[in-house]
Design an enzyme around this catalytic site. Structure first.
Site, mmCIF file in Angstrom:
data_model
loop_
_atom_site.group_PDB
_atom_site.id
_atom_site.type_symbol
_atom_site.label_atom_id
_atom_site.label_comp_id
_atom_site.label_asym_id
_atom_site.label_seq_id
_atom_site.Cartn_x
_atom_site.Cartn_y
_atom_site.Cartn_z
ATOM 1 N N LYS A 186 -12.091 -1.259 -15.360
ATOM 2 C CA LYS A 186 -12.601 -2.297 -14.457
ATOM 3 C C LYS A 186 -13.300 -3.412 -15.239
ATOM 4 O O LYS A 186 -13.316 -4.565 -14.805
ATOM 5 C CB LYS A 186 -13.539 -1.671 -13.430
ATOM 6 C CG LYS A 186 -12.795 -0.960 -12.319
ATOM 7 C CD LYS A 186 -12.209 -1.983 -11.378
ATOM 8 C CE LYS A 186 -11.124 -1.468 -10.504
ATOM 9 N NZ LYS A 186 -10.510 -2.530 -9.710
ATOM 10 N N TYR B 3 -12.369 4.782 -15.466
ATOM 11 C CA TYR B 3 -12.296 3.778 -14.383
ATOM 12 C C TYR B 3 -13.151 2.562 -14.733
ATOM 13 O O TYR B 3 -12.688 1.420 -14.659
ATOM 14 C CB TYR B 3 -12.774 4.428 -13.085
ATOM 15 C CG TYR B 3 -13.030 3.478 -11.931
ATOM 16 C CD1 TYR B 3 -11.985 3.064 -11.089
ATOM 17 C CD2 TYR B 3 -14.313 3.010 -11.660
ATOM 18 C CE1 TYR B 3 -12.223 2.202 -10.023
ATOM 19 C CE2 TYR B 3 -14.561 2.149 -10.599
ATOM 20 C CZ TYR B 3 -13.508 1.752 -9.783
ATOM 21 O OH TYR B 3 -13.761 0.898 -8.731
ATOM 22 N N ASN C 56 -6.286 -6.092 -5.635
ATOM 23 C CA ASN C 56 -7.354 -5.230 -5.113
ATOM 24 C C ASN C 56 -7.127 -3.733 -5.353
ATOM 25 O O ASN C 56 -8.080 -2.980 -5.510
ATOM 26 C CB ASN C 56 -7.490 -5.499 -3.603
ATOM 27 C CG ASN C 56 -8.247 -4.423 -2.867
ATOM 28 O OD1 ASN C 56 -9.466 -4.366 -2.914
ATOM 29 N ND2 ASN C 56 -7.524 -3.538 -2.188
ATOM 30 N N ASP D 184 4.240 1.666 -4.187
ATOM 31 C CA ASP D 184 3.255 2.253 -5.082
ATOM 32 C C ASP D 184 3.075 1.266 -6.244
ATOM 33 O O ASP D 184 4.027 1.016 -6.996
ATOM 34 C CB ASP D 184 3.779 3.603 -5.582
ATOM 35 C CG ASP D 184 2.793 4.323 -6.489
ATOM 36 O OD1 ASP D 184 1.919 3.654 -7.093
ATOM 37 O OD2 ASP D 184 2.902 5.553 -6.601
ATOM 38 N N THR E 91 -16.911 1.733 2.248
ATOM 39 C CA THR E 91 -15.560 1.948 2.787
ATOM 40 C C THR E 91 -15.502 3.356 3.385
ATOM 41 O O THR E 91 -16.359 4.211 3.104
ATOM 42 C CB THR E 91 -14.525 1.862 1.654
ATOM 43 O OG1 THR E 91 -14.867 2.861 0.702
ATOM 44 C CG2 THR E 91 -14.544 0.497 0.993
ATOM 45 N N ASP F 84 0.862 -1.180 0.000
ATOM 46 C CA ASP F 84 0.000 0.000 0.000
ATOM 47 C C ASP F 84 0.897 1.227 0.000
ATOM 48 O O ASP F 84 2.091 1.129 0.307
ATOM 49 C CB ASP F 84 -0.907 0.007 1.250
ATOM 50 C CG ASP F 84 -2.228 0.729 0.998
ATOM 51 O OD1 ASP F 84 -3.282 0.076 1.020
ATOM 52 O OD2 ASP F 84 -2.218 1.966 0.749
#
Ligand SMILES: NC(=O)c1ccc[n+]([C@@H]2O[C@H](COP(=O)([O-])OP(=O)(O)OC[C@H]3O[C@@H](n4cnc5c(N)ncnc54)[C@H](O)[C@@H]3O)[C@@H](O)[C@H]2O)c1
Length: 253
Positions: free
Chosen positions: A164, A160, A95, A68, A195, A42
């Site tokens: 995806k 995005y 993820n 990264d 989240t 992360d």
């Protein structure tokens, strides 16, 4: 509600990208609870270190590497470090992603490339880095992350959502190529998941109304509900499943 126990996950080495917060953190947590050895990468150092410390204190085996994922060399180095510390990775959870909003007519070529780097490219190279050792180990499981955004037709997310949607094609291609090596590859498509980032940025009153209007289940879907699907796909309980996409969205699409 008690969580399922997957005996085959105990002692397995798992890599989760973007495991410091959100769905990734819930996934790290649930794998650690199974007794898996969990490595995660992360960029968010504070929350990632806090998560690793908390889970290790509770008896888990969790290792955080700051990297990264858009820097492929740094990602590969982190994967090598995690392998050295925790052993051969036989579960990969791709993820990490970033769902920054964008107006279609304002997207530049540079912005597009930047979104490819954070939403797609690293998943390819993480798989490329771990598959040889998985083959040597006799098999493994890869779980890619798509999104329901391209099925919902979400606004201001064209780049995005397009990237995806590619997670499913990538999943199918890997599944076909490496099925002979006993590597299963599946894809999870979350709906709108609560989240911290989503709650802070987008879950306003209109958002809540959209959830209750669109979902079959009239409640918010939580990060651990996605993580549970990831664990199932990673475990031998899904031994006959590969090349699939599983939607966890409360029945929105
Ligand atoms: N939350 C949702 O509603 C939702 C919906 C559909 C799909 N998804 C997918 O689920 C997955 C997890 O999303 P989330 O909502 O938990 O995201 P999040 O933003 O809450 O967490 C993402 C994590 O990835 C890390 N990260 C971001 N950029 C990184 C980089 N360059 N290198 C390394 N780490 C980086 C972040 O620091 C964070 O810890 C993603 O693949 C996302 O596309 C989420």
């Amino acid at each position: 509600m008690a969580n399922a126990i997957y005996p085959d996950l105990k002692g397995r080495t798992v890599l989760v990208t973007g495991g410091g917060q959100g769905i990734g953190a819930a996934t790290v947590r649930l794998f650690a609870e199974q007794g898996a050895k969990v490595g995660f990468v992360d960029i968010a150092e504070g929350p990632s270190q806090a998560l690793a410390e908390e889970l290790n204190k509770a008896g888990g085996t969790v290792h955080f590497e700051k990297a990264d994922v858009t820097d492929i060399e740094a990602l590969k180095a982190a994967i090598a470090d995690i392998t050295a510390k925790l052993g051969t990775i036989t579960v990969l959870v791709n993820n990490a992603a970033h769902d920054q909003r964008h107006k279609f007519f304002e997207v530049t070529p540079d912005y597009f490339d930047d979104r490819v780097a954070i939403n797609l490219k690293h998943a390819f190279f993480a798989a490329q880095a771990v598959i040889p050792a998985m083959i040597e180990a006799g098999g493994g499981a890869i779980v890619n992350f798509g999104s329901c955004s391209w099925l919902m037709g979400s606004e201001d997310l064209t780049v995005y959502a397009t990237l995806k949607s590619a997670a499913y094609g990538f999943t199918r291609l890997l599944a076909k190529q490496f099925g002979k090596d006993n590597i299963r590859v599946n894809c999870v498509l979350p709906g709108w998941i609560m989240t911290e980032r989503q709650i802070a940025l987008w879950v306003d009153q209109a958002g809540e109304e959209a959830i209750f209007r669109n979902q079959a289940l009239k409640r918010k879907i939580l990060p651990e509900e996605i993580a549970k699907a990831v664990l199932f796909l990673a475990s031998d309980q899904a031994s006959g499943m590969t090349s699939q996409q599983i939607i966890v969205d409360g029945g929105w699409v």
